[in-house]
Write a protein that holds these residues in place. Structure first.
Motif, short mmCIF file in Angstrom:
data_model
loop_
_atom_site.label_atom_id
_atom_site.label_comp_id
_atom_site.label_asym_id
_atom_site.label_seq_id
_atom_site.Cartn_x
_atom_site.Cartn_y
_atom_site.Cartn_z
N GLU A 197 35.38 38.11 38.21
CA GLU A 197 36.74 38.65 38.19
C GLU A 197 36.81 39.94 37.37
O GLU A 197 35.99 40.17 36.47
CB GLU A 197 37.71 37.63 37.58
N ARG A 198 37.82 40.75 37.70
CA ARG A 198 38.11 41.96 36.94
C ARG A 198 39.61 41.98 36.66
O ARG A 198 40.42 42.19 37.57
CB ARG A 198 37.65 43.21 37.70
N MET A 199 39.96 41.70 35.41
CA MET A 199 41.36 41.55 35.02
C MET A 199 41.85 42.78 34.28
O MET A 199 41.22 43.23 33.32
CB MET A 199 41.55 40.32 34.13
N LEU A 200 43.00 43.30 34.73
CA LEU A 200 43.62 44.47 34.09
C LEU A 200 44.92 44.03 33.43
O LEU A 200 45.77 43.40 34.06
CB LEU A 200 43.90 45.55 35.13
N THR A 201 45.08 44.37 32.15
CA THR A 201 46.33 44.05 31.46
C THR A 201 46.77 45.23 30.60
O THR A 201 45.96 45.85 29.92
CB THR A 201 46.19 42.79 30.57
N PRO A 202 48.09 45.53 30.63
CA PRO A 202 48.64 46.54 29.72
C PRO A 202 49.31 45.91 28.52
O PRO A 202 49.91 46.61 27.71
CB PRO A 202 49.68 47.23 30.62
N LEU A 203 49.22 44.59 28.40
CA LEU A 203 49.93 43.88 27.34
C LEU A 203 49.17 44.02 26.02
O LEU A 203 47.94 44.15 26.01
CB LEU A 203 50.10 42.40 27.70
N ARG A 233 53.31 55.74 36.17
CA ARG A 233 52.84 56.80 37.07
C ARG A 233 51.35 56.69 37.38
O ARG A 233 50.92 57.06 38.47
CB ARG A 233 53.15 58.17 36.47
N SER A 234 50.57 56.21 36.44
CA SER A 234 49.12 56.12 36.65
C SER A 234 48.65 54.68 36.88
O SER A 234 47.45 54.42 36.97
CB SER A 234 48.37 56.72 35.46
N TRP A 235 49.59 53.73 36.98
CA TRP A 235 49.23 52.32 37.08
C TRP A 235 48.30 52.04 38.25
O TRP A 235 47.23 51.43 38.08
CB TRP A 235 50.49 51.47 37.18
N TRP A 236 48.66 52.47 39.44
CA TRP A 236 47.84 52.13 40.61
C TRP A 236 46.50 52.84 40.58
O TRP A 236 45.50 52.29 41.08
CB TRP A 236 48.61 52.42 41.90
N ALA A 237 46.44 54.02 39.97
CA ALA A 237 45.15 54.68 39.80
C ALA A 237 44.25 53.86 38.88
O ALA A 237 43.04 53.74 39.10
CB ALA A 237 45.35 56.09 39.25
N SER A 238 44.85 53.27 37.84
CA SER A 238 44.09 52.41 36.93
C SER A 238 43.62 51.15 37.65
O SER A 238 42.48 50.71 37.49
CB SER A 238 44.93 52.04 35.70
N VAL A 239 44.51 50.56 38.44
CA VAL A 239 44.17 49.35 39.19
C VAL A 239 42.99 49.62 40.12
O VAL A 239 42.02 48.85 40.19
CB VAL A 239 45.39 48.85 40.00
N ARG A 240 43.05 50.74 40.85
CA ARG A 240 41.98 51.07 41.80
C ARG A 240 40.70 51.51 41.07
O ARG A 240 39.60 51.13 41.46
CB ARG A 240 42.44 52.17 42.75
N GLY A 241 40.87 52.30 40.01
CA GLY A 241 39.71 52.79 39.28
C GLY A 241 38.90 51.67 38.65
O GLY A 241 37.66 51.74 38.61
N PHE A 242 39.58 50.65 38.19
CA PHE A 242 38.89 49.51 37.58
C PHE A 242 38.44 48.50 38.62
O PHE A 242 37.54 47.70 38.37
CB PHE A 242 39.83 48.84 36.57
N GLY A 243 39.04 48.53 39.80
CA GLY A 243 38.75 47.52 40.81
C GLY A 243 39.32 46.17 40.44
O GLY A 243 38.69 45.12 40.66
N ALA A 244 40.55 46.18 39.88
CA ALA A 244 41.16 44.95 39.38
C ALA A 244 41.36 43.92 40.49
O ALA A 244 41.81 44.26 41.58
CB ALA A 244 42.49 45.26 38.72
N THR A 245 41.03 42.67 40.18
CA THR A 245 41.30 41.55 41.09
C THR A 245 42.47 40.72 40.61
O THR A 245 43.07 39.98 41.39
CB THR A 245 40.06 40.65 41.23
N VAL A 246 42.81 40.83 39.31
CA VAL A 246 43.93 40.12 38.70
C VAL A 246 44.63 41.10 37.77
O VAL A 246 43.97 41.87 37.07
CB VAL A 246 43.47 38.89 37.90
N ILE A 247 45.97 41.06 37.77
CA ILE A 247 46.71 41.89 36.81
C ILE A 247 47.71 41.01 36.07
O ILE A 247 48.15 39.98 36.59
CB ILE A 247 47.44 43.07 37.50
N HIS A 248 48.01 41.40 34.85
CA HIS A 248 49.07 40.74 34.08
C HIS A 248 50.24 41.70 33.98
O HIS A 248 50.05 42.92 33.89
CB HIS A 248 48.57 40.35 32.69
N TYR A 249 51.46 41.15 33.99
CA TYR A 249 52.64 42.00 34.02
C TYR A 249 53.74 41.44 33.14
O TYR A 249 53.77 40.26 32.79
CB TYR A 249 53.16 42.15 35.46
N LEU A 250 54.67 42.33 32.79
CA LEU A 250 55.94 41.97 32.18
C LEU A 250 57.03 42.19 33.21
O LEU A 250 56.86 42.94 34.17
CB LEU A 250 56.20 42.84 30.95
#
Length: 566
Positions: free
Chosen positions: A232-238, A269-286
């Motif tokens: 897995e590749r998890m992206l979180t801004p929390l 503004r850069s969220w989806w670029a970060s998601v794609r750049g990292f290859g995220a499979t899971v994200i955490h959100y508020l």
């Protein structure tokens, strides 16, 4: 390999070899690093590296383990061990995890510091936690040193303040037992509540709290299923200094051998670029994130990503379905508290998720739950009441916080009646699924009617002229409470007449969607809403802001618009 739901503890070793033998956070990391030394553990994206002034790139499990063990050796040589606490103001930097794991290896508890805190708050936290050392980013060392000196005045025990690259000074007092090996019962961290309505409380959390969080996430399954293969590749801004990122995101990836990327914060503004750049499979959100992402124009690239699900809470119910349709993955609403950890966590990871409502899922069999009316009796189907929770096994407090540090009275009150009293008002529907109504202290009582501040806010924020909104009560001599809305407008009114027109339009909008008594009786336009670092409304500060708006006459009276129509 995909982990499926309903796993029994005895099946865990087959899917995650050695997981039940882990005695500490560091022990789990070391085991996983031994199994997957070449897998990436932590990623620092270029945009985050630029903000922090550090190197971008990925750090493998093996390289991370070397860094952690080297750091642990330095702490040990300096004399740190069981019984010590070390405070850390390190933002979402790799240094946070390196120092946490290194100190955990020695049985030292960490005290994460919210960077938004200032002098008086820092003095309280350092003094109350009795931190033996503070590790911080260079920009905050002087401020923290002043706070540490003020906290130590009279006690004779002033904590040193260093950066992650300074020599480690000896602790002001010896370790309780440097030879004791950390186990699941050893204190791992001291996390402070937000303190929006009083002094922050320090939640004492053991290793088992964090280990169980990783085990829960790894095995909850269904729409929230995690993979061991492929990783897995998890992206979180929390913020990693709060329980979501620290206990769930980090521990989940460590448990299944996944990779985590922790952004400095959420950048729409850069969220989806970060998601794609990292290859995220899971994200955490508020909850605020989906609304901000939905405000951008639709793009052919909206589904150009690998995300399978998002894990979070508080999504605007009117945007939930449109978000999933547009971006192509489910947002799984969950409920937990710092005090509950994985001892009581609920997530809407099975269908029907009842999108468009406040449903946060159906509790698992490991939880024992009650919903109580104000008189202490059990609430009926679809009837609101306070949520009470405990572990269903022989230890009802398993996975929960151990205690509020130095506050036995508050700890006893939280566990009154043998359940953790959450202070959250919920209801249970005929299908056994739970729906969030509001925090008990956020319920406004007007003329005998209970009004959820969250419900009113969810409606008002959909008005095209409203950017942000927060709702709170003001005393009313006839009705008990009246509803006040603080509104950050999309475009500030040019004059008093324009403000009056916008306020009345907002109230009419609310009256068309909610019962008349729930609409604001007063509307005040403000430049900002008091928020915590996790973008939650600071209810204590909000109450003061409402009092000031009413006292100064800035709140526009719209009570006459509230008329019973049935």
């Amino acid at each position: 390999m995909t982990l499926t739901t309903g796993l029994l503890p005895e099946l865990l070793p087959e899917l995650l070899p050695g997981v039940l033998d882990d005695a500490s956070v560091f022990g789990r990391f070391r085991r996983t690093a031994g199994r997957f030394p070449d897998r990436p553990f932590l990623a620092v994206l270029p945009e985050t590296a630029q903000v922090y002034g550090i190197e971008p790139g990925e750090i493998s499990y093996g390289a991370m383990l070397e860094a952690v063990e080297a750091r642990a050796a330095l702490f040990s040589q300096a004399g740190y061990g069981a019984g010590h606490r070390v405070a850390m103001l390190l933002q979402n930097r790799p240094d946070f995890l390196i120092n946490w794991f290194a100190l955990n290896a020695l049985g030292v508890s960490v005290v994460p510091i919210n960077p938004d805190l200032r002098s008086a708050e820092l003095e309280y936290l350092i003094g109350h936690s009795e931190a033996a050392l503070v590790v911080a980013i260079p920009e905050r060392v002087a401020e923290l040193a002043a706070a540490a000196e003020a906290a130590g005045t009279g006690s004779g025990s002033i904590a040193h303040v260093i950066t992650p690259h300074d020599l480690i000074p000896a602790p002001p007092r010896p370790a309780a037992n440097r030879d004791a090996a950390p186990d699941r019962a050893t204190e791992c961290a001291l996390l402070y509540t937000s303190g929006t309505t009083g002094r922050p409380k320090g939640c004492v959390l053991a290793n088992d709290y964090f280990l169980l969080a990783g085990e829960w996430y790894a095995t909850v399954g269904d729409l929230c299923a995690l993979h061991v293969e492929p990783a897995e590749r998890m992206l979180t801004p929390l913020p990693v200094f709060h329980m979501n990122a620290m206990a769930y995101s980090v521990m989940a990836m460590m448990t299944v051998g996944g990779s985590i990327c922790i952004l400095d914060r959420f950048h729409p503004r850069s969220w989806w670029a970060s998601v794609r750049g990292f290859g995220a499979t899971v994200i955490h959100y508020l909850g605020v994130m989906p609304a901000m992402l939905m405000s951008a124009p639709p793009s052919p690239a909206d589904r150009d990503h690998k995300v399978r699900f998002g894990f979070g809470a508080g999504v605007d119910r009117t945007l939930h379905a449109p978000f999933e349709e547009r971006f192509g993955f489910p947002l799984l609403e969950a409920w937990a508290m710092t005090e509950t950890g994985a001892g009581a966590v609920v997530i809407a990871s099975t269908e029907p998720r009842k999108i468009g409502t406040s449903c946060f899922g159906k509790p698992g069999p490991e939880m024992d739950i009650a919903i109580r009316r104000e008189d202490g009796s059990e609430a009926g189907t679809d009837e609101p009441g306070e949520l009470l929770v405990r572990w269903a096994g022989p230890d009802p407090k398993r996975g929960f916080f151990r205690e509020y540090l130095k506050d036995a009275e508050a700890t006893a009150a939280a566990w009154a009646g043998g359940y953790l009293n959450t202070g959250d008002v919920v209801s249970r529907d005929a299908d056994g699924r739970f729906h969030f109504i509001d925090r008990k202290k956020n319920v406004i009582r007007r003329s005998g009617e209970n009004i959820s501040a969250v419900e009113v806010e969810a409606v008002l924020v959909t008005h095209p002229g409203v950017r942000q909104v927060a709702v709170a009560p003001t005393p009313d001599p006839v009705r008990g409470d009246e509803v006040v809305a603080l509104v950050v407008p999309e475009n500030p009114p040019a004059d008093e007449a324009a403000a009056r027109r916008l306020a009345e339009d907002i109230v009419r909008f609310c009256l068309s969607r909610l019962a008349y008594y729930k609409a604001p009786g007063f509307v005040a336009f403000v430049s900002s809403i008091p928020l915590t670092s996790t973008e939650k409304i600071q209810r204590g500060a909000l109450k003061i802001a409402v009092e000031e708006a009413i006292a100064s006459g800035r709140a526009l009276d719209t009570c006459a618009m509230k008329k019973r129509t049935a």
